[in-house]
Design a protein around this motif. Structure first.
Motif, PDB file in Angstrom:
ATOM      1  N   THR A  12       0.777  -1.363  -0.031  1.00 53.83           N
ATOM      2  CA  THR A  12       0.056   0.007  -0.015  1.00 53.83           C
ATOM      3  C   THR A  12       0.741   1.221   0.126  1.00 53.83           C
ATOM      4  N   SER A  13       1.809   1.280   0.843  1.00 53.04           N
ATOM      5  CA  SER A  13       2.832   2.288   1.009  1.00 53.04           C
ATOM      6  C   SER A  13       3.715   2.769  -0.364  1.00 53.04           C
ATOM      7  N   GLU A  14       4.002   1.475  -1.070  1.00 52.98           N
ATOM      8  CA  GLU A  14       4.520   1.654  -2.334  1.00 52.98           C
ATOM      9  C   GLU A  14       3.655   2.273  -3.515  1.00 52.98           C
ATOM     10  N   LYS A  15       2.378   2.097  -3.406  1.00 52.10           N
ATOM     11  CA  LYS A  15       1.480   2.318  -4.208  1.00 52.10           C
ATOM     12  C   LYS A  15       1.053   3.945  -3.932  1.00 52.10           C
ATOM     13  N   LEU A  16       1.195   4.312  -2.847  1.00 53.81           N
ATOM     14  CA  LEU A  16       0.842   5.403  -2.361  1.00 53.81           C
ATOM     15  C   LEU A  16       2.185   6.532  -2.690  1.00 53.81           C
ATOM     16  N   ARG A  17       3.281   6.048  -2.599  1.00 54.28           N
ATOM     17  CA  ARG A  17       4.597   6.713  -3.211  1.00 54.28           C
ATOM     18  C   ARG A  17       4.496   7.130  -4.489  1.00 54.28           C
ATOM     19  N   ILE A  18       4.090   6.070  -5.752  1.00 56.36           N
ATOM     20  CA  ILE A  18       3.943   6.583  -6.845  1.00 56.36           C
ATOM     21  C   ILE A  18       2.867   7.427  -7.390  1.00 56.36           C
ATOM     22  N   GLU A  19       1.577   7.009  -6.637  1.00 55.66           N
ATOM     23  CA  GLU A  19       0.394   7.957  -6.906  1.00 55.66           C
ATOM     24  C   GLU A  19       0.615   9.495  -6.501  1.00 55.66           C
ATOM     25  N   ILE A  20       1.310   9.586  -5.369  1.00 56.51           N
ATOM     26  CA  ILE A  20       1.285  10.965  -4.723  1.00 56.51           C
ATOM     27  C   ILE A  20       2.259  11.786  -5.516  1.00 56.51           C
ATOM     28  N   MET A  21       3.286  10.850  -5.826  1.00 55.48           N
ATOM     29  CA  MET A  21       4.552  11.520  -6.893  1.00 55.48           C
ATOM     30  C   MET A  21       3.881  12.027  -8.210  1.00 55.48           C
ATOM     31  N   GLU A  22       3.090  11.152  -8.657  1.00 56.30           N
ATOM     32  CA  GLU A  22       2.524  11.648 -10.258  1.00 56.30           C
ATOM     33  C   GLU A  22       1.349  12.630 -10.029  1.00 56.30           C
ATOM     34  N   ARG A  23       0.666  12.796  -8.974  1.00 61.81           N
ATOM     35  CA  ARG A  23      -0.362  13.623  -9.062  1.00 61.81           C
ATOM     36  C   ARG A  23       0.273  15.105  -8.527  1.00 61.81           C
ATOM     37  N   VAL A  24       1.347  15.030  -7.473  1.00 64.05           N
ATOM     38  CA  VAL A  24       1.884  16.138  -7.403  1.00 64.05           C
ATOM     39  C   VAL A  24       2.645  16.790  -8.424  1.00 64.05           C
ATOM     40  N   ASN A  25       3.467  16.033  -9.259  1.00 66.28           N
ATOM     41  CA  ASN A  25       4.041  16.515 -10.359  1.00 66.28           C
ATOM     42  C   ASN A  25       3.062  17.023 -11.493  1.00 66.28           C
ATOM     43  N   ALA A  26       1.880  16.651 -11.402  1.00 74.37           N
ATOM     44  CA  ALA A  26       0.826  17.027 -12.449  1.00 74.37           C
ATOM     45  C   ALA A  26       0.270  18.357 -12.317  1.00 74.37           C
ATOM     46  N   LEU A  27       0.712  18.605 -11.108  1.00 78.54           N
ATOM     47  CA  LEU A  27       0.008  20.162 -10.722  1.00 78.54           C
ATOM     48  C   LEU A  27       0.797  21.059 -11.170  1.00 78.54           C
ATOM     49  N   GLY A  28       1.961  20.957 -11.947  1.00 80.79           N
ATOM     50  CA  GLY A  28       2.795  21.695 -12.685  1.00 80.79           C
ATOM     51  C   GLY A  28       3.475  22.764 -11.724  1.00 80.79           C
ATOM     52  N   ILE A  29       3.750  22.710 -10.498  1.00 82.53           N
ATOM     53  CA  ILE A  29       4.158  23.712  -9.603  1.00 82.53           C
ATOM     54  C   ILE A  29       5.873  24.018 -10.263  1.00 82.53           C
ATOM     55  N   GLY A  30       6.387  23.004 -10.202  1.00 80.57           N
ATOM     56  CA  GLY A  30       7.704  23.089 -11.025  1.00 80.57           C
ATOM     57  C   GLY A  30       8.842  23.543  -9.917  1.00 80.57           C
ATOM     58  N   ALA A  31       9.892  23.542 -10.331  1.00 81.37           N
ATOM     59  CA  ALA A  31      11.141  24.189  -9.657  1.00 81.37           C
ATOM     60  C   ALA A  31      10.836  25.604  -9.414  1.00 81.37           C
ATOM     61  N   GLN A  32      11.306  26.000  -8.134  1.00 85.25           N
ATOM     62  CA  GLN A  32      11.019  27.124  -7.455  1.00 85.25           C
ATOM     63  C   GLN A  32       9.558  27.763  -7.558  1.00 85.25           C
ATOM     64  N   GLY A  33       8.506  26.846  -7.757  1.00 85.60           N
ATOM     65  CA  GLY A  33       7.357  27.185  -7.825  1.00 85.60           C
ATOM     66  C   GLY A  33       6.957  28.164  -9.193  1.00 85.60           C
ATOM     67  N   LEU A  34       7.683  27.897 -10.372  1.00 84.47           N
ATOM     68  CA  LEU A  34       7.650  28.752 -11.672  1.00 84.47           C
ATOM     69  C   LEU A  34       6.965  28.120 -12.759  1.00 84.47           C
ATOM     70  N   GLY A  35       6.700  26.762 -12.326  1.00 83.34           N
ATOM     71  CA  GLY A  35       5.780  26.052 -13.341  1.00 83.34           C
ATOM     72  C   GLY A  35       6.837  25.160 -14.019  1.00 83.34           C
TER      73      GLY A  35
END
Length: 512
Positions: A225-248
């Motif tokens: 479960t924790s490994e699945k959560l790691r991958i899901e959270i990683m993908e969903r957060v990166n999909a937010l587009g925040i990016g380096a220094q919050g610049l996108g």
């Protein structure tokens, strides 16, 4: 029986703190290099390049990666067969190691720790005390993790008690945008799930000490479960587009680490703590044979990335700058600052506010009319430096003072890192001011642009005094222009849409 001598322990702590002040963990550098390779956002790619070049420069120059050399956190796993050759406590020995490291004349580190935290907030001057976590384990060895945690990322920690059966990933992904960019992404997210409130927070912190291995996990697939959560959270957060220094951009997280502990049937405690672009930690053991021997990493481990300002960067003369000049600048534009730049952060702003309240005005020698102010608390210089590493601090801490500063002083611009709050953006727009950002995590690179430095007010505040820097081609980016347009709003919004258009398959990394 293994005997650990007092001096071996103290000197090992001191050596480890010096080591991590200028050497990033290699797994982190490799992950940052991979993020740079696949990044498509010009602003984010430029920021990551600065961070990587700064890291390489710090490794070669043996000077701090970041001006915020952190609060020291030490995890000890003490074998139950160990005996100690000492007459002092673990805390006293650890603090002596910290004291030696932070006062080392060859690489003096910034003292950031304040006593009486809810009152006078007086600097301890040697970065003591350390935060110590101790666990007794079987065996005859002493396992040690030494970390230096910056305030910008530590301030973004979050905790909640979710209801049983709640979706952990949903809560984490909801929290990350509210953390802003003050934690200097790209970085890691440590998550603690279960136990009690304090146990969850401790697990989140300790998880950040684990190696970056999300790519290996993706390739073999999640089994728990924790490994699945790691991958899901990683993908969903990166999909937010925040990016380096919050610049996108494409990469906000380099990895997600999770630790779990059984919890009460009525509870689901969850804690999150981010690590920043100045990730610093070291793992080693003592077996009674002497202090730790630390082998420097090969400089060949760093990616061959050289940062240079873009050809269309605008050179700015701070000594002749007017408000009208700044009205031409646009969000995302790169500037190279030249001339005299004043500094001031939390304590200095508080002092100035108190002076205005008492009717006294600015202190003698401080004139902010048509000037820019840099939010920074530099490291002390060594060996002929004008100043030590001098990267930006998180600007949102100055938000409550910004309208006063713009209204009363004639200030026309500010330099820091991360986003500004809505009220501050409105104040910037009202006063036709500007806000610029330097790259958090590029402190040694920024310091190379500072040719002279002198204290002009509040000397007793140490690193929080007001300095006057003379800079040459100091790289910054326009984050909020005089019309109130914010790059930290437009950049992530644009890249969130772009990432949706890319249509990256679930659980599959972006390809180079």
């Amino acid at each position: 029986m293994t005997i650990i001598k007092q001096e071996d322990f103290i000197s090992s702590i001191a050596d480890a703190l010096q080591y991590i002040s200028y050497y990033h963990p290699i797994d982190f550098i490799q992950a940052m290099g991979a993020a740079w390779e696949r990044e498509q956002s010009p602003a984010a790619k430029d920021a990551i390049a600065q961070i990587l070049m700064n890291s390489r420069m710090s490794a070669l120059g043996k000077r701090p990666i970041c001006q915020d050399t952190g609060i020291v956190v030490i995890f000890l796993k003490i074998g139950m067969e160990i005996d100690w050759d000492t007459g002092t406590s673990l805390q006293e020995m650890a603090d002596e190691g910290v004291r030696r490291a932070y006062l080392d004349p060859d690489n003096k580190l910034r003292a950031s720790i304040l006593d009486d935290p809810a009152g006078e907030r007086k600097n301890t001057r040697d970065n003591t005390p350390a935060v110590l976590h101790v666990e007794m384990v079987p065996g005859d060895k002493l396992d040690i993790i030494v970390a230096a945690k910056g305030g910008g990322s530590e301030n973004k920690a979050r905790f909640t008690n979710l209801g049983p059966g709640a979706n952990v990933a949903d809560w984490v992904v909801e929290q990350v945008p509210s953390m802003g960019a003050g934690w200097c992404p790209p970085g890691m997210l440590g998550i603690g799930i279960g136990g009690t409130a304090e146990k969850a927070m401790l697990m989140a912190k300790e998880a950040l000490m684990d190696p970056v291995d999300i790519q290996e996990l993706r390739e073999r697939g999640a089994n728990t479960t924790s490994e699945k959560l790691r991958i899901e959270i990683m993908e969903r957060v990166n999909a937010l587009g925040i990016g380096a220094q919050g610049l996108g951009g494409l990469t906000t997280l380099l990895d997600v680490k999770i630790r779990e502990y059984p919890t009460h049937a009525a509870s689901l405690p969850v804690a999150i703590i981010p690590n920043c672009a100045a990730t610093r930690h070291l793992h080693f053991s003592l077996d009674g044979s002497g202090p730790v021997e630390l082998t420097p990493p090969s400089i060949d481990e760093w990616p061959d990335i050289t940062w240079r300002p873009s050809a269309d960067a605008r050179r700015v003369d701070l000594d002749t700058l007017t408000a009208e000049d700044t009205h031409q600048w646009k969000p995302g534009e790169t500037l190279l600052l030249n001339g005299k730049l004043l500094t001031g952060r939390d304590a200095a702003h508080r002092r100035i506010s108190e002076l205005f309240e008492s009717g006294q005005g600015l202190p003698d020698g401080v004139d902010l009319k048509n000037r820019m102010i840099y939010y920074v608390g530099p490291v002390d210089p060594v060996k002929g430096e004008a100043v030590g590493p001098a990267g930006p601090t998180t600007s949102t801490r100055m938000d409550s003072f910004t309208d006063l500063m713009l209204e009363k002083t004639g200030l026309i611009g500010m330099v820091g890192k991360a986003e500004r709050g809505p009220a501050t953006i409105e104040s910037i727009k009202k006063h036709r001011s500007v806000y610029l950002i330097a790259v958090g995590g590029a402190a040694y690179l920024v310091a190379k642009a500072i040719k002279k430095s002198r204290v002009i007010a509040f000397e007793e505040l140490g690193m929080e005094a007001i300095y006057e820097f003379e800079v040459e081609d100091m790289p910054v980016t326009v984050a909020v222009d005089s019309n109130g347009e914010s790059l930290h709003q437009s950049g992530p919004a644009e890249w969130k849409i772009r990432i949706e258009e890319i249509g990256r398959p679930r659980h599959e990394p972006l390809r180079k």
